[in-house]
Design a protein around this motif. Structure first.
Motif, mmCIF file in Angstrom:
data_model
loop_
_atom_site.group_PDB
_atom_site.id
_atom_site.type_symbol
_atom_site.label_atom_id
_atom_site.label_comp_id
_atom_site.label_asym_id
_atom_site.label_seq_id
_atom_site.Cartn_x
_atom_site.Cartn_y
_atom_site.Cartn_z
ATOM 1 N N GLU A 184 161.614 -35.052 -10.146
ATOM 2 C CA GLU A 184 160.980 -34.999 -11.460
ATOM 3 C C GLU A 184 160.893 -33.546 -11.904
ATOM 4 O OE1 GLU A 184 157.306 -37.333 -11.770
ATOM 5 O OE2 GLU A 184 157.656 -37.917 -9.692
ATOM 6 N N PRO A 185 160.984 -33.294 -13.212
ATOM 7 C CA PRO A 185 160.909 -31.906 -13.689
ATOM 8 C C PRO A 185 159.658 -31.184 -13.225
ATOM 9 C CG PRO A 185 161.676 -33.344 -15.448
ATOM 10 C CD PRO A 185 161.275 -34.241 -14.313
ATOM 11 N N CYS A 186 158.516 -31.890 -13.201
ATOM 12 C CA CYS A 186 157.269 -31.227 -12.820
ATOM 13 C C CYS A 186 157.225 -30.908 -11.330
ATOM 14 C CB CYS A 186 156.053 -32.074 -13.214
ATOM 15 S SG CYS A 186 155.945 -33.667 -12.364
ATOM 16 N N ASP A 188 160.308 -30.266 -9.556
ATOM 17 C CA ASP A 188 161.439 -29.388 -9.273
ATOM 18 C C ASP A 188 161.298 -28.012 -9.911
ATOM 19 O OD1 ASP A 188 162.602 -31.417 -7.826
ATOM 20 O OD2 ASP A 188 163.761 -32.182 -9.520
ATOM 21 N N SER A 189 160.391 -27.852 -10.853
ATOM 22 C CA SER A 189 160.188 -26.543 -11.467
ATOM 23 C C SER A 189 159.524 -25.603 -10.461
ATOM 24 C CB SER A 189 159.322 -26.674 -12.720
ATOM 25 O OG SER A 189 158.036 -27.158 -12.399
ATOM 26 N N SER A 223 158.978 -23.260 -17.921
ATOM 27 C CA SER A 223 158.904 -23.716 -19.310
ATOM 28 C C SER A 223 157.477 -23.707 -19.851
ATOM 29 C CB SER A 223 159.487 -25.125 -19.423
ATOM 30 O OG SER A 223 158.726 -26.047 -18.649
ATOM 31 N N ASN A 225 155.198 -25.732 -18.732
ATOM 32 C CA ASN A 225 154.619 -27.049 -18.467
ATOM 33 C C ASN A 225 153.968 -27.068 -17.083
ATOM 34 O OD1 ASN A 225 155.437 -28.216 -20.906
ATOM 35 N ND2 ASN A 225 157.498 -28.580 -20.092
ATOM 36 N N ARG A 227 153.001 -28.053 -13.309
ATOM 37 C CA ARG A 227 153.659 -28.630 -12.159
ATOM 38 C C ARG A 227 152.776 -29.736 -11.594
ATOM 39 N NH1 ARG A 227 154.830 -26.164 -7.708
ATOM 40 N NH2 ARG A 227 156.869 -27.164 -7.532
#
Length: 636
Positions: A184-186, A188-189, A223, A225, A227
């Motif tokens: 998920e982006p949150c 993997d960031s 970004s 956002n 995590r």
């Protein structure tokens, strides 16, 4: 069209149509007037407090209302901020605010990271803070930037010192978090910033001394956002003119963290809170962490702690049971200072007279003996500074067995030189078994055995706990516990060499389990022979300093390895007591003034040190010497 009708401007005759109605109106008017007088006589702060409570409630839910998708766990996190730490501060535009975070939707239940291992539930924090709200009047509403009125500070009951506990089943839980999948982006960031609710203000923060002020913060990716996974390693420091400590950090496993601030009322004044992101998402545990080190200072916040009516329980001198605590949350305090102090020809800093007294209850005895220019360490209890006579009276006829890295070598030498009046012993080897006698009273002697565990070959390095795989090394250790007389005390540690040797946390956990089994077998063999089993202290590995903070034995990895080995030793029933050298060294690990990276007790020397200055500070290890003596000599 309907006909327009003119309306009379004269009053209706029924309004005051008779004497009876006029009399009733007069009585009603008098009653209203008396009611107004009564309302005016009420203490205005009662109404003000009601309004303030309502406003405070609204303010504390701002972050929740910003996102309709926040689940119950995140709502609870916003409620755990201590009410005494809520300040009326302007928005700081250059720092991201938690109120502005979008898509804060993680449903992960709170878990804990390695920054500090604690199993305190969020719900219990809410309950404690709610009870405080019921006991105190909130601070009166102030204009933006105004300072709170100290006379209004409430009297808080049952205050406690901040503390943490070793997480149950730490090894298993740590491995599970380390192996948690992304996708998920949150997840993997990578964290680059944080948003601290209640501290990102831009102006001087004022907090009451004595209270525990807990602030929650959110990790933010590139970004901006949030995590939704933990594992970031934050270094924290709270420093004032006479105070240095490491604020407790909790990792809830979902991208949110908290830090807790507390200063004793005796040390009110101006402080700086520093937050450094050293590694992201367990990257400090990697085999070659230097490639992943982040090491960015994210916050440097000025804080003023003011005196309140709050009182903390007095710290008492350490007793035997005080060393049962697995993790310490101590502080260094200063009780004297010589600004003109210079290094002597032998590399020592005799800034205060040797008999300069400790300030009770922060320590007992001679503060000048540790050559710290007034600094001393205390934790959940305070320590006695030993004289040569008191130390020999404690150690006579004892047998102390050390098993660990070269920091033990420094500590033993410093104990001999600085406390036991044996300054001619300039060094001790990695492996020895010797008797030392009191120069003033030769019949008094102590046997000290030291076995280096960095490698089975004491001339080599970087094998750590795997040195026990060598049969000859195992037999060497067992030999000292196979005689008719065995050591009465064992002091063990491991970590620095393990950090270089083990390729991942799973491999270290396996080796720690084997080491715990080995020591369990040794102790059971003593018990079967009807002998008294030695008391075993686990001395946690130091917080590596300066340049070493990014290397294979970085603080993130050392803290994890300390926790894992202690977890395994506790499960095996081997360790009975703990000396938290990691907590003692952490406030001094940000540079190399007190260490060479991996040692805090190198012998004094008037030569250029690693940081370019002449000489170095060695008092941190001298403090450890006295802590060890407190542990060895503690009464039940």
């Amino acid at each position: 069209m309907p006909e327009k009708v003119a309306l009379s401007s004269s009053p209706k005759k029924w309004v005051l149509s008779g004497p009876m109605h006029q009399w009733r109106f007069g009585v009603l008017t008098a009653l209203v007037f008396m009611g107004v007088v009564v309302v005016w006589s009420i203490d205005g702060c009662t109404i003000g407090n009601f309004v303030q409570v309502w406003n405070l409630t609204q303010d504390r839910f701002v972050a929740v209302r910003a996102n309709a998708t926040v689940d119950a766990a995140q709502i609870q996190l916003n409620l755990t901020v201590n009410t005494s730490s809520v300040q009326d501060l302007p928005t700081q535009k250059e720092k991201p605010q938690l109120n502005d975070v979008k898509n804060f939707t993680s449903n992960d239940s709170p878990s804990l990271n390695l920054t500090h291992l604690n199993q305190t539930s969020v719900a219990s924090s809410i309950s404690k803070n709610s009870s405080k709200v019921a006991q105190q009047n909130p601070l009166q509403q102030k204009p933006s930037g105004a300072l709170p009125n100290r006379s209004e500070s409430p009297v808080l009951e049952s205050l406690k010192w901040v503390s943490v506990d070793l997480e149950p089943n730490l090894s298993t839980n740590l491995l599970a978090r380390w192996l948690a999948p992304g996708g998920e982006p949150c997840r993997d960031s990578r964290t680059v910033e944080i948003a601290i609710h209640g501290l990102d203000g831009g102006k001087l923060m004022e907090l009451s001394a004595g209270d525990i002020h807990e602030f929650h913060f959110q990790a933010l990716g590139e970004s901006g956002n949030p995590r939704c996974v933990g594992g970031d390693y934050f270094e924290t420091d709270l420093s004032g003119e006479s105070w240095k400590s490491r604020p407790v950090v909790k990792d809830f496993g979902n991208g949110t963290y908290s830090l807790s601030l507390q200063v004793h009322p005796d040390f009110v004044g101006d402080y700086n809170l520093t937050v450094i992101l050293l590694f992201r998402h367990f990257e400090g545990l990697k085999f070659s962490p230097v490639r992943f080190v982040y090491d960015r200072e994210l916050r440097h916040i000025p804080i003023r702690f003011f005196r309140s009516k709050a009182q903390l329980p007095e710290i008492k001198a350490c007793q035997k049971s005080d060393f049962n605590r697995d993790i310490w949350s101590g502080r260094w305090t200063r009780h004297g200072k010589n600004d003109d102090c210079q290094i002597s020809a032998d590399g020592r800093y005799r800034c205060l007279a040797r008999d300069f007294p400790c300030r009770n209850p922060w320590c007992y005895g001679s503060l000048g003996s540790i050559e710290s220019n007034g600094w001393v360490y205390s934790s959940h209890c305070s320590f006695r500074m030993f004289s040569a006579d008191s130390a020999w009276n404690c150690l006579k006829n004892r047998w102390i067995f050390f098993w660990g890295d070269s920091n033990h070598v420094d500590t033993i030498r410093n104990m001999l030189n600085f406390v036991l009046d044996l300054p001619d012993i300039k060094a001790v080897p990695r492996r020895f078994d010797l008797n030392f006698s009191n120069p003033k009273d030769p019949p008094q002697s102590v046997r000290i055995t030291s076995i280096f565990n960095g490698h089975w070959n004491d001339t080599l390095n970087y094998q750590g706990l795997d040195s026990l795989k060598d049969e000859g090394f195992r037999n060497l250790v067992k030999k000292y516990f196979s005689e008719d007389t065995v050591p009465d005390t064992v002091i063990m540690n491991s970590g620095l060499h393990d950090g270089v040797h083990f390729s991942n946390i799973r491999a270290f956990i396996k080796s720690a389990n084997s080491a715990a089994s080995f020591w369990k077998e040794v102790m059971e063999s003593i018990r079967r022979r009807g002998l008294v089993v030695p008391q075993i202290f686990y001395r946690t590995t130091v917080a590596t300093g300066g340049y070493a903070r990014s290397l294979a034995f970085n603080p993130s990895k050392m803290e994890a390895f300390n926790g894992v080995l202690l977890d395994k030793l506790r499960q095996a029933g081997v360790v009975s007591s703990v000396i938290d050298n990691f907590d003692m060294t952490f406030p001094w690990h940000f540079d190399n003034r007190c260490n060479d990276g991996v040692h805090y007790g190198r012998a004094p020397l008037k030569m250029k040190w690693r940081d370019g200055q002449i000489g170095h500070q060695y008092f941190v290890d001298l403090m450890l010497v006295h802590v060890l003596l407190n542990a060895l000599c503690a009464q039940s």
